[in-house]
Scaffold this active site. Structure first.
Site, PDB file in Angstrom:
ATOM      1  CB  SER A  42       0.711   0.846   8.282  1.00  0.00           C
ATOM      2  OG  SER A  42      -0.574   0.850   8.243  1.00  0.00           O
ATOM      3  CG  HIS A 164      -0.171  -1.924  13.144  1.00  0.00           C
ATOM      4  ND1 HIS A 164      -1.558  -2.443  12.636  1.00  0.00           N
ATOM      5  CD2 HIS A 164       0.292  -0.725  13.113  1.00  0.00           C
ATOM      6  CE1 HIS A 164      -1.783  -1.076  11.965  1.00  0.00           C
ATOM      7  NE2 HIS A 164      -0.988  -0.084  12.225  1.00  0.00           N
ATOM      8  CD  GLU A 173      -4.629  -4.376  10.260  1.00  0.00           C
ATOM      9  OE1 GLU A 173      -5.659  -4.360   9.954  1.00  0.00           O
ATOM     10  OE2 GLU A 173      -4.211  -3.057  10.148  1.00  0.00           O
ATOM     11  CD  GLU A 214      -4.933  -2.157  13.996  1.00  0.00           C
ATOM     12  OE1 GLU A 214      -5.520  -3.268  13.465  1.00  0.00           O
ATOM     13  OE2 GLU A 214      -4.745  -1.332  13.462  1.00  0.00           O
ATOM     14  CG  ASP A 251      -4.378  -4.039   6.142  1.00  0.00           C
ATOM     15  OD1 ASP A 251      -3.357  -4.148   5.175  1.00  0.00           O
ATOM     16  OD2 ASP A 251      -4.276  -2.999   6.747  1.00  0.00           O
ATOM     17  CD  GLU A 294      -7.068  -3.042   4.890  1.00  0.00           C
ATOM     18  OE1 GLU A 294      -7.973  -3.788   5.660  1.00  0.00           O
ATOM     19  OE2 GLU A 294      -6.340  -2.170   5.175  1.00  0.00           O
ATOM     20  CG  ASP A 321      -5.912   1.380   4.389  1.00  0.00           C
ATOM     21  OD1 ASP A 321      -6.372   2.497   4.282  1.00  0.00           O
ATOM     22  OD2 ASP A 321      -5.253   0.993   5.195  1.00  0.00           O
ATOM     23  CE  LYS A 346      -7.260   2.799   7.904  1.00  0.00           C
ATOM     24  NZ  LYS A 346      -5.681   2.523   7.421  1.00  0.00           N
ATOM     25  CG  HIS A 374      -9.337   0.395  14.210  1.00  0.00           C
ATOM     26  ND1 HIS A 374      -8.982  -0.610  15.278  1.00  0.00           N
ATOM     27  CD2 HIS A 374      -8.875  -0.190  13.088  1.00  0.00           C
ATOM     28  CE1 HIS A 374      -7.941  -1.394  14.677  1.00  0.00           C
ATOM     29  NE2 HIS A 374      -8.064  -1.280  13.320  1.00  0.00           N
ATOM     30  CE  LYS A 397      -8.350  -2.419   9.215  1.00  0.00           C
ATOM     31  NZ  LYS A 397      -7.070  -2.588   8.383  1.00  0.00           N
TER      32      LYS A 397
END
Ligand code: 2PG
Ligand code: MG
Length: 430
Positions: A42, A164, A173, A214, A251, A294, A321, A346, A374, A397
């Site tokens: 993403s 994901h 998430e 994940e 997230d 997030e 993010d 990140k 990550h 995270k």
């Protein structure tokens, strides 16, 4: 002094079977380090360029031989020719930024450049006989980042939706977050216990309990709120109390379900406007003790971000993010606009360790929370765990407390926590 003698790179696979770049660095004292870069699914539009081959005959176009070649033929030889000491991290990163010469590292590739940046940091730590997190803490100090070196609080991504997951949850998430009063090691045990309970509960319901990118479950649930209920149910089966020992977070990755100025999720038959979505988050916050939110809005909704920060910012970490993409200019803009109060970090969104530290410095000076993350495509490299500890991040995270590439990082944080404890003991023999 430890001069860089050779830098070489190769194509390896990440946790999604997608190629990524692994780079090694040899110093004149014989030290060799290896670092591999992760990769997102993403990805925000404002990230630096991850160079891929686009050759349909290899890995569906996802090969990284061009990036590998840029390390082996361009960046590596140029760095070696300058006789850089490995501890000159900032100068080496600046040198690579200049060699690339573009705003988003599109000439040589952020994956090529970061692979060297990380390998150089690892080599410098090894040759200084320092633990990597201590060496990173030194770099942070040089950037005047006020950091307490520690193992940060984990955001465990227990349920994987969005890009994901299995395609039936809109939010990406769903986090379980141990309270800050817990040690990292206790927090990891609690996370693991809850992870196992969620798996058992899903099995009993006959829901799909396979896992997503994940390591979190990717169940066949009906709504995003159902997923939060699954977390609450599992926490209720423990002795821990939601809102005291454990908090939840999301997230949302809202850019992925934003179209025509509206946000469409399966919880409501009609799409949300920006304002009604913010009210919906407020409702979720009241019901589920959300501590972290997030990307609640899409990556260009600056005015909406200001609004949500005004409504929820005093109780919740509003994390940018995709909005910020670990980019100094965007973080600066967000500070001016009061768009959020936390940054997701990140390194591969920007492409060098130096620029990542600059973003952390800016966020810290604004009083923001720092979350080191990550990517959904990972290797077993645990560099990011040392990095998060060394810069004194508030949270990490790294996905669910399951699957090798996630657990490599959580296990490394347990080692770091115990190393820090041992060194704090007066009788320390090390
Ligand atoms: C995110 C990340 C990491 P991806 O959106 O925060 O969890 O996902 O790496 O796919 O961008
Ligand atoms: Mg995100």
């Amino acid at each position: 002094m430890a001069i860089i003698k050779r830098i070489w790179s190769r194509e390896i696979l990440d946790s999604r079977s997608t190629p990524t770049v692994e780079t090694a660095c040899l110093l004149d004292n014989g030290v060799v380090s290896v670092y591999s870069v992760p990769s997102g699914a993403s990805t925000g539009s404002y990230e630096s360029l991850e160079l891929r081959d686009s050759d349909p005959n290899r890995f569906h176009g996802k090969g990284v031989l061009k990036a590998v070649n840029n390390v082996n033929q361009v960046l590596g030889p140029q760095i070696v020719s300058k006789n850089f000491d490995a501890t000159n991290q900032f100068e080496i990163d600046q040198f690579m930024i200049k060699l690339d010469g573009t705003e988003n590292k599109s000439k040589l590739g952020a994956n090529a450049i970061l692979s060297i940046s990380g390998a150089v940091a690892k080599a410098a730590a090894l040759s200084s006989a320092m633990q990597l997190f201590e060496y990173i803490a030194d770099l942070a100090r040089k950037k005047q980042i006020l950091a307490t070196v520690h193992a940060p609080i984990p955001l465990f991504n227990m349920i994987n939706g969005g890009l994901h997951g299995a395609g039936n949850l809109d939010f990406q998430e769903f986090f379980v977050i141990p309270a800050s009063s817990k040690s990292f090691t206790d927090g990891l045990r609690i996370g693991s216990e809850i992870y196992m309970s969620i798996g058992n509960n899903l099995k009993h319901r006959g829901a799909i309990h396979s896992v997503g990118d994940e390591g979190g479950y990717a169940p066949n649930l009906f709504t995003n709120a159902d997923a939060l209920e699954i977390l609450v149910e599992a926490i209720r089966q423990t002795t821990y109390q939601l809102g005291r020992d454990i908090f939840l977070g999301l997230d949302v990755a809202a850019s992925t379900f934003f179209a025509d100025n509206m946000y469409t999720i399966r919880d409501k038959s009609a799409p949300f406007t920006e304002d009604s979505l913010i009210m919906y988050y407020k409702e979720l916050q009241n019901n589920y003790h959300l501590a972290v939110l997030e990307d609640p809005l899409h990556e260009d909704a600056w005015e909406g971000w200001r609004k949500i920060s005004e409504v929820l910012g005093s109780q919740v970490a509003i994390v940018g993010d995709d909005l910020l993409a670990t980019n100094l200019k965007r973080v600066d803009k967000a500070i001016q606009n009061r768009a959020c109060n936390a940054v997701l970090i990140k390194p591969n969104q920007i492409g060098t360790i130096t620029e990542t530290l600059d973003v952390i410095k800016k966020a810290r000076d604004a009083g923001w929370k720092v979350i080191v993350s990550h990517r959904s495509g990972e290797t077993n490299d645990s560099f990011i765990a040392d990095f998060a500890s060394g810069v004194g991040a508030d949270y990490v995270k790294f996905g669910a407390p399951a699957r090798g590439e996630r657990v490599a990082k959580y296990n490394r944080l347990m080692s770091i926590e115990s190393e820090i404890y041992l060194k704090s003991q007066p009788q320390a023999q090390r």
